[in-house]
Write an enzyme that holds these catalytic residues in place. Structure first.
Site, PDB file in Angstrom:
ATOM      1  N   ARG A 111       8.802  10.348  -3.652  1.00 40.83           N
ATOM      2  CA  ARG A 111       7.352  10.387  -3.904  1.00 40.83           C
ATOM      3  C   ARG A 111       6.646  11.266  -2.863  1.00 40.83           C
ATOM      4  NH1 ARG A 111       4.669   4.659  -4.497  1.00 40.83           N
ATOM      5  NH2 ARG A 111       2.943   5.976  -5.163  1.00 40.83           N
ATOM      6  N   THR A 159      -3.450   3.828   8.181  1.00 39.84           N
ATOM      7  CA  THR A 159      -2.546   3.498   7.061  1.00 39.84           C
ATOM      8  C   THR A 159      -1.850   2.145   7.262  1.00 39.84           C
ATOM      9  OG1 THR A 159      -0.886   4.861   8.163  1.00 39.84           O
ATOM     10  CG2 THR A 159      -2.105   5.882   6.365  1.00 39.84           C
ATOM     11  N   PHE A 161       1.425  -0.824   6.341  1.00 41.62           N
ATOM     12  CA  PHE A 161       2.871  -0.817   6.588  1.00 41.62           C
ATOM     13  C   PHE A 161       3.717  -0.624   5.331  1.00 41.62           C
ATOM     14  CE2 PHE A 161       2.163  -5.312   5.498  1.00 41.62           C
ATOM     15  CZ  PHE A 161       3.176  -5.498   4.568  1.00 41.62           C
ATOM     16  N   GLU A 188       1.098  -0.051  13.244  1.00 45.65           N
ATOM     17  CA  GLU A 188       1.949  -0.247  14.424  1.00 45.65           C
ATOM     18  C   GLU A 188       3.278  -0.909  14.052  1.00 45.65           C
ATOM     19  OE1 GLU A 188      -0.993  -1.376  13.805  1.00 45.65           O
ATOM     20  OE2 GLU A 188      -1.207  -3.519  14.205  1.00 45.65           O
ATOM     21  N   GLU A 258      -9.103   2.082   0.398  1.00 46.55           N
ATOM     22  CA  GLU A 258      -8.115   1.669  -0.620  1.00 46.55           C
ATOM     23  C   GLU A 258      -7.587   0.324  -0.157  1.00 46.55           C
ATOM     24  OE1 GLU A 258      -7.702   3.238  -3.363  1.00 46.55           O
ATOM     25  OE2 GLU A 258      -8.713   5.107  -2.856  1.00 46.55           O
ATOM     26  N   ARG A 291       3.425  -3.902  -2.736  1.00 47.93           N
ATOM     27  CA  ARG A 291       2.655  -2.749  -3.185  1.00 47.93           C
ATOM     28  C   ARG A 291       1.262  -3.268  -3.488  1.00 47.93           C
ATOM     29  NH1 ARG A 291       5.568   0.674  -7.784  1.00 47.93           N
ATOM     30  NH2 ARG A 291       4.081   2.199  -7.004  1.00 47.93           N
ATOM     31  N   CYS A 292       0.268  -2.451  -3.183  1.00 45.90           N
ATOM     32  CA  CYS A 292      -1.084  -2.904  -3.522  1.00 45.90           C
ATOM     33  C   CYS A 292      -1.158  -3.160  -5.029  1.00 45.90           C
ATOM     34  CB  CYS A 292      -2.103  -1.878  -3.087  1.00 45.90           C
ATOM     35  SG  CYS A 292      -1.731  -0.224  -3.625  1.00 45.90           S
ATOM     36  N   GLU A 386      -4.487 -12.483  -2.552  1.00 41.66           N
ATOM     37  CA  GLU A 386      -3.397 -11.524  -2.735  1.00 41.66           C
ATOM     38  C   GLU A 386      -2.152 -12.059  -2.023  1.00 41.66           C
ATOM     39  OE1 GLU A 386      -3.605  -7.892  -0.389  1.00 41.66           O
ATOM     40  OE2 GLU A 386      -2.689  -6.770  -2.035  1.00 41.66           O
ATOM     41  N   ARG A 447       1.671   5.701 -11.838  1.00 40.35           N
ATOM     42  CA  ARG A 447       0.707   6.779 -11.587  1.00 40.35           C
ATOM     43  C   ARG A 447       1.497   8.038 -11.283  1.00 40.35           C
ATOM     44  NH1 ARG A 447      -0.790   5.854  -5.213  1.00 40.35           N
ATOM     45  NH2 ARG A 447      -1.983   7.735  -5.563  1.00 40.35           N
TER      46      ARG A 447
HETATM   47  P1  NAD Z   1      -3.845  -4.204   7.428  1.00 35.54           P
HETATM   48  O1  NAD Z   1      -5.216  -4.186   6.881  1.00 35.54           O
HETATM   49  O2  NAD Z   1      -3.399  -5.373   8.221  1.00 35.54           O
HETATM   50  O3  NAD Z   1      -3.610  -2.935   8.393  1.00 35.54           O
HETATM   51  C1  NAD Z   1      -3.849  -1.630   7.939  1.00 35.54           C
HETATM   52  C2  NAD Z   1      -4.106  -0.713   9.117  1.00 35.54           C
HETATM   53  O4  NAD Z   1      -5.325  -1.095   9.760  1.00 35.54           O
HETATM   54  C3  NAD Z   1      -3.041  -0.726  10.194  1.00 35.54           C
HETATM   55  O5  NAD Z   1      -2.801   0.594  10.620  1.00 35.54           O
HETATM   56  C4  NAD Z   1      -3.700  -1.525  11.308  1.00 35.54           C
HETATM   57  O6  NAD Z   1      -3.238  -1.178  12.592  1.00 35.54           O
HETATM   58  C5  NAD Z   1      -5.141  -1.087  11.164  1.00 35.54           C
HETATM   59  N1  NAD Z   1      -6.138  -1.963  11.794  1.00 35.54           N
HETATM   60  C6  NAD Z   1      -6.002  -3.223  12.275  1.00 35.54           C
HETATM   61  N2  NAD Z   1      -7.178  -3.673  12.767  1.00 35.54           N
HETATM   62  C7  NAD Z   1      -8.081  -2.687  12.579  1.00 35.54           C
HETATM   63  C8  NAD Z   1      -9.466  -2.562  12.857  1.00 35.54           C
HETATM   64  N3  NAD Z   1     -10.181  -3.544  13.418  1.00 35.54           N
HETATM   65  N4  NAD Z   1     -10.080  -1.413  12.527  1.00 35.54           N
HETATM   66  C9  NAD Z   1      -9.390  -0.409  11.944  1.00 35.54           C
HETATM   67  N5  NAD Z   1      -8.075  -0.474  11.653  1.00 35.54           N
HETATM   68  C10 NAD Z   1      -7.422  -1.604  11.973  1.00 35.54           C
HETATM   69  O7  NAD Z   1      -2.908  -3.955   6.173  1.00 35.54           O
HETATM   70  P2  NAD Z   1      -1.340  -4.039   6.087  1.00 35.54           P
HETATM   71  O8  NAD Z   1      -0.951  -5.465   6.268  1.00 35.54           O
HETATM   72  O9  NAD Z   1      -0.708  -2.999   6.938  1.00 35.54           O
HETATM   73  O10 NAD Z   1      -1.103  -3.591   4.562  1.00 35.54           O
HETATM   74  C11 NAD Z   1      -1.175  -4.474   3.508  1.00 35.54           C
HETATM   75  C12 NAD Z   1      -2.496  -4.396   2.793  1.00 35.54           C
HETATM   76  O11 NAD Z   1      -2.776  -3.051   2.406  1.00 35.54           O
HETATM   77  C13 NAD Z   1      -2.493  -5.186   1.497  1.00 35.54           C
HETATM   78  O12 NAD Z   1      -3.701  -5.881   1.368  1.00 35.54           O
HETATM   79  C14 NAD Z   1      -2.370  -4.122   0.425  1.00 35.54           C
HETATM   80  O13 NAD Z   1      -2.830  -4.500  -0.833  1.00 35.54           O
HETATM   81  C15 NAD Z   1      -3.165  -3.024   1.025  1.00 35.54           C
HETATM   82  N6  NAD Z   1      -2.823  -1.743   0.400  1.00 35.54           N
HETATM   83  C16 NAD Z   1      -3.728  -1.133  -0.439  1.00 35.54           C
HETATM   84  C17 NAD Z   1      -3.394   0.044  -1.083  1.00 35.54           C
HETATM   85  C18 NAD Z   1      -4.346   0.753  -1.993  1.00 35.54           C
HETATM   86  O14 NAD Z   1      -4.127   1.936  -2.247  1.00 35.54           O
HETATM   87  N7  NAD Z   1      -5.366   0.119  -2.518  1.00 35.54           N
HETATM   88  C19 NAD Z   1      -2.132   0.591  -0.882  1.00 35.54           C
HETATM   89  C20 NAD Z   1      -1.246  -0.063  -0.043  1.00 35.54           C
HETATM   90  C21 NAD Z   1      -1.600  -1.228   0.601  1.00 35.54           C
END
Ligand code: NAD
Length: 485
Positions: A111, A159, A161, A188, A258, A291-292, A386, A447
C-alpha cells in the site's frame, strides 16, 4: 542481538531526522520500543527537547522548496521502487515494532508503494479551473483562473500506531507532491517504520529540509507541534479525544482530523451469507482488527442471523493467529498487552450483561484471539465505544429502519459495509447512513490510496484524506483573472 534490533541499530533508526541529520541517538532521555510478541526491547528513540522541535520548525520554515512537478514525480517514483525493492525489510520492521503478522505487514508495504505511485501521478496533473465571466447580464469579458500553491508555513503531521508506515505515507507523500515542508511525529509505539520511510525519500532525492521526523513524549512536545508559530496546518490521525484536543488547541490554523471509527457490516436478508461472513471476518481480523475502518459491529437481519453467526464462528476458528513472523499466520498480536486486556474486559462485561461468547477471548500477553460475541445489544460498551481489536460483536435487527438507526446510533461516522443486492436497500443506505463511505459487498476499509477517504461526526470534520484530497488540503487556492476578448 535480535534481527530487528540489529537492523534498527545498523541503519541509525534510533535517531530523529532533522533536515536529514541523525539527532539524539543513544541519549538517556529515550523511549523504549518493544516487540509486542517477544516483549523484547528492539530499540529506543530519543525524547526530543522543545529546543529540538523548534529547530525542526525553524529549518523547515527557512527552506523554500523549488522542485518542479517533474522532479517531485521522479522522487516519488524512485521511492516507490525502493519500497518494492526493500519490501522484506519494511515488512520485518513493521512486524517487529507493531506485532502485525507478515501477511499484514507485506500488504501494508504494498500500500505504501501505491501511495507513492499515486502521488507521483497526481503531481503531474494540474487541476486548475477556468471560469468565463460573461455569464450573467452584468458579466464582463474576463476569465478567472485557479492555481494551487504550497502553504506559506509548515505542516505538522501526527500519526497513530496501527499502520506504522502507511499512515505516515498518507501524510508525507501529499506534502512532497505539493512542495510543502513537514515536521512528522510518528507514534512513539512504532517510530522506526516512519524514520525508515523518511530515509527512503532522502535516498530518492528529497531535499532533507522538506521532511523532519521528531520523536518523543507527547506530554512534552505535542503543544509545541500544534502551536509553533511556523505551523500552518496540523494533520492528525488517531483517537477522538486527542483529535478534539488538537482542534481546541490549534487556534487559527487549518486542522485535518482522521479519528476513530465504529464501522458496521450490515447483512440484509437477501445477502449471500458465505460472502457476507467472509467479508465480516476479514474486516474484523485483518491487521489484528486495528484499522480505523475495521468491522467493529456486525448487524444482521434476524431471518439470516443464525446461518451468518454459524459461518462467522467457523471462519473465526479457522483464522490462524500466533507468531507474527510465521508466514502461515493470518494474525499476530495487538499493539500491547494493555490493549488486549481492555478487549478482554469489554467482552467479559458484555457477557455479564447477556451476550454469548461463541469463540475466542483468550489472551496471552499482547496475543488476543479472534473473538465472536452474539446477542449483543447496541448499548453495550463493546459496541458503543470503538473496540480497536479483533472482536466480532453480532447484533440482530428486524428491518432496514432498525439497521440504519443502530448504525447511526454511535458517535462515530467513518465507513460502512452493506451486504445486499437490492437497489432499494442500497440507495437508502447510501443516502441515510451517517458515514464517509458506504461499500456495497465489500469491507468498510475498501478504498484506493488515491480516493477520498474520511469520516464525519466524531470520526472527523469532513476534510478528506486519500492522496488527491490531501494534496488539496495541503495547498492554498489562488484565483487570478485576466481580461479576455
Ligand atoms: P492516539 O490518539 O493514542 O495517538 C495518535 C498520535 O497522537 C500518536 O502519535 C501520539 O503520540 C499522539 N499524541 C498523544 N497525545 C497527544 C497530544 N496531547 N497532542 C497531540 N498528539 C498527541 O491513537 P493510536 O492509539 O495511536 O491509534 C488508534 C486510533 O487511531 C484509533 O482510534 C483509530 O480508529 C484511529 N485511526 C483513525 C484513522 C482514520 O483515518 N480515521 C486511521 C487509523 C487510526
Amino acid at each position: 542481538m535480535d534481527r530487528a534490533a540489529q537492523f534498527i541499530r545498523d541503519r541509525g533508526l534510533d535517531a530523529m531526522r532533522i533536515a536529514g541529520r541523525k539527532v539524539g541517538a543513544g541519549r538517556d532521555r529515550a523511549i523504549d520500543v518493544f516487540n509486542p510478541y517477544t516483549n523484547e526491547r528492539i530499540g529506543t528513540v530519543p525524547k526530543a527537547t522543545l529546543e529540538e522541535v523548534r529547530q525542526a520548525f525553524e529549518t523547515a520554515h527557512a527552506f523554500r522548496p523549488t522542485l518542479t512537478r517533474y522532479e517531485r514525480a521522479a522522487i516519488l517514483h524512485k521511492a516507490a521502487a525502493l519500497v518494492r525493492e526493500r519490501l522484506d525489510d519494511i515488512a520485518g520492521l513493521i512486524t517487529a515494532e507493531a506485532g502485525l503478522c507478515l501477511k499484514d505487514s507485506i500488504y501494508e508495504a504494498g500500500r505504501v508503494s501505491d501511495v507513492l505511485l499515486f502521488g507521483a501521478n497526481e503531481v503531474l496533473k494540474d487541476d486548475g479551473q477556468i471560469f468565463s465571466c460573461d455569464l450573467t447580464p452584468h458579466g464582463k469579458k474576463r476569465r478567472v483562473y485557479t492555481q494551487r500553491s504550497p502553504l506559506l508555513g509548515v505542516i505538522t503531521a501526527i500519526t497513530p500506531f496501527n499502520h506504522p508506515m502507511n499512515q505516515v505515507a498518507h501524510k508525507v507523500v501529499p506534502s512532497v507532491a505539493t512542495n510543502n515542508r513537514m515536521v512528522l511525529k510518528p507514534s512513539e509505539k512504532v517510530p522506526f517504520s516512519a524514520i525508515f520511510f523518511a530515509d527512503l525519500l532522502y535516498e530518492a532525492g528529497l531535499p532533507p529540509e522538506m521532511l523532519h521526523v521528531v520523536t518523543g513524549d507527547p506530554r512534552e512536545i505535542a503543544d509545541e507541534l500544534i502551536t509553533n508559530e511556523h505551523v500552518d496546518l496540523v494533520t492528525f490521525t488517531g483517537g477522538v479525544s486527542i483529535g478534539k484536543y488538537i482542534a481546541r488547541t490549534a487556534g487559527y490554523r487549518r486542522v485535518v482530523l482522521e479519528l476513530g471509527g465504529n464501522d458496521p457490516i450490515i447483512v440484509m436478508e437477501d445477502a449471500d451469507i458465505d460472502e457476507a461472513s467472509t467479508l465480516a471476518t476479514q474486516g474484523s481480523y485483518k491487521n489484528s482488527g486495528q484499522r480505523c475502518t475495521a468491522v467493529k459491529r456486525m448487524l444482521v437481519h434476524e431471518s439470516v442471523a443464525a446461518r451468518f453467526t454459524e459461518q462467522v464462528v467457523e471462519k473465526t476458528r479457522a483464522w490462524k493467529f500466533g507468531d507474527p513472523l510465521d508466514k502461515g499466520n493470518d494474525m499476530g498480536t495487538v499493539i500491547d498487552a494493555a490493549a488486549a486486556e481492555l478487549f478482554q474486559s469489554r467482552v467479559n462485561d458484555a457477557v455479564s450483561q447477556g451476550a454469548r461468547l461463541l469463540a475466542g477471548n483468550q489472551r496471552d500477553g499482547a496475543l488476543y484471539s479472534p473473538t465472536v460475541l452474539a446477542d449483543v445489544r447496541p448499548e453495550m460498551t463493546v459496541v458503543r465505544e470503538e473496540t480497536f481489536g479483533p472482536v466480532s460483536p453480532i447484533i440482530r435487527f428486524k428491518s432496514i429502519d432498525e439497521a440504519i438507526a443502530i448504525s447511526n446510533g454511535t458517535a462515530y461516522g467513518l465507513s460502512s459495509s452493506v451486504c445486499t443486492n437490492r437497489l432499494d436497500y442500497i440507495t437508502r443506505f447510501v443516502s441515510e447512513l451517517q458515514v464517509g463511505s458506504v461499500n456495497v459487498r465489500e469491507v468498510p476499509g475498501y478504498r484506493l490510496e488515491l480516493t477520498p477517504f474520511g469520516g464525519i461526526k466524531d470520526s472527523g470534520l469532513g476534510y478528506k484524506e486519500g492522496v488527491q484530497e490531501a494534496m488539496k488540503s495541503f495547498t492554498n487556492l489562488k484565483t487570478y483573472s485576466l481580461p479576455w476578448a
